[in-house]
Design a protein around this motif. Structure first.
Motif, PDB file in Angstrom:
ATOM      1  N   LEU A 152      43.709   8.662  24.040  1.00 49.13           N
ATOM      2  CA  LEU A 152      42.771   7.977  22.988  1.00 49.13           C
ATOM      3  C   LEU A 152      42.779   6.302  23.179  1.00 49.13           C
ATOM      4  CD1 LEU A 152      40.916   7.971  20.553  1.00 49.13           C
ATOM      5  CD2 LEU A 152      42.821   7.583  19.162  1.00 49.13           C
ATOM      6  N   ARG A 153      44.063   5.875  23.285  1.00 48.47           N
ATOM      7  CA  ARG A 153      44.283   4.523  23.599  1.00 48.47           C
ATOM      8  C   ARG A 153      43.572   4.045  24.909  1.00 48.47           C
ATOM      9  NH1 ARG A 153      47.163   2.570  19.872  1.00 48.47           N
ATOM     10  NH2 ARG A 153      48.473   3.929  18.608  1.00 48.47           N
ATOM     11  N   ASP A 154      43.815   4.949  26.007  1.00 45.02           N
ATOM     12  CA  ASP A 154      43.255   4.573  27.235  1.00 45.02           C
ATOM     13  C   ASP A 154      41.705   4.742  27.417  1.00 45.02           C
ATOM     14  OD1 ASP A 154      45.689   4.507  28.303  1.00 45.02           O
ATOM     15  OD2 ASP A 154      45.811   6.345  29.280  1.00 45.02           O
ATOM     16  N   ALA A 155      40.925   5.438  26.482  1.00 48.97           N
ATOM     17  CA  ALA A 155      39.861   5.485  26.337  1.00 48.97           C
ATOM     18  C   ALA A 155      39.055   4.078  25.838  1.00 48.97           C
ATOM     19  CB  ALA A 155      39.193   6.599  25.417  1.00 48.97           C
ATOM     20  N   PHE A 156      39.876   3.047  25.253  1.00 44.92           N
ATOM     21  CA  PHE A 156      39.407   2.096  24.544  1.00 44.92           C
ATOM     22  C   PHE A 156      39.437   0.974  25.636  1.00 44.92           C
ATOM     23  CE2 PHE A 156      39.723   4.342  20.357  1.00 44.92           C
ATOM     24  CZ  PHE A 156      38.701   3.628  19.779  1.00 44.92           C
ATOM     25  N   GLY A 157      38.314   0.010  25.679  1.00 39.99           N
ATOM     26  CA  GLY A 157      38.615  -1.040  26.654  1.00 39.99           C
ATOM     27  C   GLY A 157      37.560  -2.297  26.116  1.00 39.99           C
ATOM     28  N   PRO A 158      37.609  -3.210  26.943  1.00 38.60           N
ATOM     29  CA  PRO A 158      36.806  -4.259  26.507  1.00 38.60           C
ATOM     30  C   PRO A 158      35.321  -4.098  26.406  1.00 38.60           C
ATOM     31  CG  PRO A 158      37.539  -4.459  28.694  1.00 38.60           C
ATOM     32  CD  PRO A 158      38.205  -3.384  28.175  1.00 38.60           C
ATOM     33  N   ARG A 159      34.671  -3.051  26.919  1.00 39.35           N
ATOM     34  CA  ARG A 159      33.310  -2.709  26.754  1.00 39.35           C
ATOM     35  C   ARG A 159      33.055  -1.573  25.798  1.00 39.35           C
ATOM     36  NH1 ARG A 159      31.214  -4.296  32.008  1.00 39.35           N
ATOM     37  NH2 ARG A 159      29.102  -3.421  31.329  1.00 39.35           N
ATOM     38  N   THR A 160      34.249  -1.222  25.213  1.00 43.02           N
ATOM     39  CA  THR A 160      33.938  -0.307  23.850  1.00 43.02           C
ATOM     40  C   THR A 160      33.233  -0.810  22.714  1.00 43.02           C
ATOM     41  OG1 THR A 160      36.251   0.646  24.313  1.00 43.02           O
ATOM     42  CG2 THR A 160      35.139   1.260  22.467  1.00 43.02           C
ATOM     43  N   LYS A 161      31.967  -0.460  22.631  1.00 41.31           N
ATOM     44  CA  LYS A 161      31.102  -0.884  21.569  1.00 41.31           C
ATOM     45  C   LYS A 161      31.142   0.202  20.206  1.00 41.31           C
ATOM     46  CE  LYS A 161      27.680  -3.478  21.457  1.00 41.31           C
ATOM     47  NZ  LYS A 161      26.272  -2.878  21.662  1.00 41.31           N
ATOM     48  N   LEU A 162      31.439   1.322  20.460  1.00 39.01           N
ATOM     49  CA  LEU A 162      30.957   2.456  19.600  1.00 39.01           C
ATOM     50  C   LEU A 162      32.260   3.312  19.532  1.00 39.01           C
ATOM     51  CD1 LEU A 162      29.054   3.133  17.181  1.00 39.01           C
ATOM     52  CD2 LEU A 162      28.018   4.556  18.781  1.00 39.01           C
ATOM     53  N   VAL A 163      32.507   3.996  18.392  1.00 37.05           N
ATOM     54  CA  VAL A 163      33.235   5.500  18.465  1.00 37.05           C
ATOM     55  C   VAL A 163      32.398   6.415  17.403  1.00 37.05           C
ATOM     56  CG1 VAL A 163      35.371   6.434  17.639  1.00 37.05           C
ATOM     57  CG2 VAL A 163      35.455   4.034  18.157  1.00 37.05           C
ATOM     58  N   VAL A 164      32.244   7.353  18.032  1.00 35.68           N
ATOM     59  CA  VAL A 164      31.709   8.509  17.282  1.00 35.68           C
ATOM     60  C   VAL A 164      32.574   9.457  16.826  1.00 35.68           C
ATOM     61  CG1 VAL A 164      29.576  10.460  17.379  1.00 35.68           C
ATOM     62  CG2 VAL A 164      29.547   8.347  18.630  1.00 35.68           C
ATOM     63  N   LEU A 165      32.735   9.742  15.347  1.00 35.71           N
ATOM     64  CA  LEU A 165      33.688  10.627  14.929  1.00 35.71           C
ATOM     65  C   LEU A 165      32.862  11.588  13.901  1.00 35.71           C
ATOM     66  CD1 LEU A 165      36.730  11.262  14.294  1.00 35.71           C
ATOM     67  CD2 LEU A 165      36.347   9.746  12.460  1.00 35.71           C
ATOM     68  N   ASN A 166      33.365  12.822  14.162  1.00 32.92           N
ATOM     69  CA  ASN A 166      32.618  14.074  13.267  1.00 32.92           C
ATOM     70  C   ASN A 166      33.795  14.504  12.741  1.00 32.92           C
ATOM     71  OD1 ASN A 166      31.397  17.185  14.203  1.00 32.92           O
ATOM     72  ND2 ASN A 166      31.117  16.083  12.361  1.00 32.92           N
ATOM     73  N   THR A 167      33.987  14.522  11.333  1.00 32.09           N
ATOM     74  CA  THR A 167      34.967  14.886  10.426  1.00 32.09           C
ATOM     75  C   THR A 167      34.210  15.046   8.981  1.00 32.09           C
ATOM     76  OG1 THR A 167      36.894  14.814   9.482  1.00 32.09           O
ATOM     77  CG2 THR A 167      35.875  12.833   9.715  1.00 32.09           C
TER      78      THR A 167
END
Ligand code: PMP
Ligand code: GLN
Length: 390
Positions: A152-167
């Motif tokens: 999860l941490r590795d998936a984030f970076g300087p270009r991360t604009k959005l997270v989609v979360l389904n709960t």
């Protein structure tokens, strides 16, 4: 012939339509596509019918009927203590599907990165890609569908604009824990990312579990858009009435997409949903308990046949491990076989993945929001096929 849009031309038909069509063709009990077999409350349907007969039946306001948007703002306050201005911070759409598509198209630009969790609902990725954005997929680990923290941490970076979360999550039935939500929120804040929260199953949480919208976490209200669906909350999936709540700036830009996707949603249905959202607490509190009983009933039946059902916190679905049940097929072929030969349709969990190595091929999803007699009949059919001597 000139080529069509590459994002869509290459797509198959959604697995839900494919399995429902196969179920009809073979007269199978359809535990594939997620929809209840009993329509939601008669008073909500009456309210919609009355509004439709009395009219007006002309275009309602583009953002939605004020009565529904006010009911939605009151709902957010009542259940979550979230204060949204109905006039600028709510939007009505034609189903959550439209809300999600409008949200993705409004927020994303080419090259943006989007963090999503696999398995995932099948409408997300094609729209992310159509927007020119780049999905960064984080694979939850069965059987508990835990988040691999490093990934999860590795998936984030300087270009991360959005997270989609389904709960609560489709297809797993997982409700993300407080710790998991806090971890995702922390990363979103640290990367100045928005979060698009698909919370269509918000009220379908089993007793003892709690759904906490990401928007309630510290510092998150300003970066979260929450998506709900009257289809799920009121067992009226064919109505396709969805809604969004979020900060005015985000709702404003999402409305710009909505105005050219559908513009409005049928006013009579909106009036019915406004009535529904004002129902008393007991109505909402009863939904999870009723579904938990159905889940337990179907899971017990499946387990008795050698399936191994995974834990479920809410929504409509239970995933079952097919490793202990013959024949030796992957999940997709097994679902076809089950539909054609046993007369019970289910959905392969691998359909909720983008593909590649490591996709589970041993899990199938059963929908349990059906009458008890239907669930029992499905288990009987399976028993006759899988345990003919018993
Ligand atoms: N998100 C998820 C996770 C769903 O399961 C569904 C169900 N179809 C939707 C969105 C779409 O909801 P609606 O039918 O309101 O478009
Ligand atoms: N959400 C439903 C499911 O997961 C189906 C929705 C649809 O058919 N588009 O089964």
């Amino acid at each position: 012939m000139r080529s069509f849009n590459a994002s869509f031309a290459g797509l198959g038909t959604t697995i839900f339509s494919v399995m429902s069509a196969l179920a009809v063709e073979h007269d199978a009990i359809n535990l594939g596509q997620g929809f209840p077999d009993e329509d939601g409350p008669p008073d909500i349907r009456d309210a919609a019918a009355r509004a439709t007969v009395d009219g007006p039946n002309q275009y309602p306001p583009m953002m939605g009927l004020p009565a529904l948007r006010q009911a939605l703002a009151a709902h957010e306050r009542r259940f979550y203590g979230l204060d949204y201005d109905w006039a600028t911070e709510t939007l009505v759409t034609s189903g959550a599907t439209e809300a999600l598509t409008a949200g993705l198209l409004a927020l994303l630009e080419p090259g943006d990165e989007v963090v999503l969790f696999e398995p995932l609902y099948d409408s997300y990725l094609p729209i992310v890609r159509q927007a020119g954005a780049v999905p960064r997929l984080v694979r939850l680990q069965p059987p508990d569908w835990t988040i691999p923290e490093t990934a999860l941490r590795d998936a984030f970076g300087p270009r991360t604009k959005l997270v989609v979360l389904n709960t609560p999550m489709n297809p797993t039935g997982k409700v993300f824990s407080a710790d998991e939500l806090a971890m995702i929120a922390g990363l979103a804040r640290a990367h100045d990312a928005y979060v698009l929260c698909d919370e269509v199953y918000e009220h379908l949480v089993f007793p003892g579990r709690r759904h906490v919208p990401m928007a309630c976490l510290p510092g998150m209200r300003e970066r979260v858009v929450r998506v709900g669906s009257a289809g799920k909350t009121f067992s009226l999936t064919g109505w396709k009435v969805g809604y969004l709540t979020g900060p005015a700036a985000m709702i404003g830009v999402i409305a710009k997409v909505h105005q050219f996707l559908t513009f409005t949603t049928p006013p009579g249905l909106q009036a019915g949903v406004a009535h529904g959202l004002a129902k008393d607490d007991a109505f909402f509190a009863g939904l999870g308990a009723a579904l938990a009983a159905k889940c337990a009933r179907l899971s017990a039946g499946l387990d008795s046949l050698g399936f191994s059902c995974l834990p479920v916190d809410g929504a409509y679905f239970v995933s079952a491990d097919i490793s202990g049940v013959g024949p030796d097929l992957d999940d997709t072929d097994f679902c076809r076989w089950l539909t054609v030969e046993a007369g019970v349709a289910a959905v392969p969990v691998s359909a909720f993945y983008d593909g590649g190595a490591g996709v589970p091929r041993h899990l199938i999803r059963f929908c349990f929001c059906k009458k008890d007699a239907v669930l029992d009949a499905a288990v009987d059919r399976l028993r006759r096929k899988l345990r003919p001597a018993a």
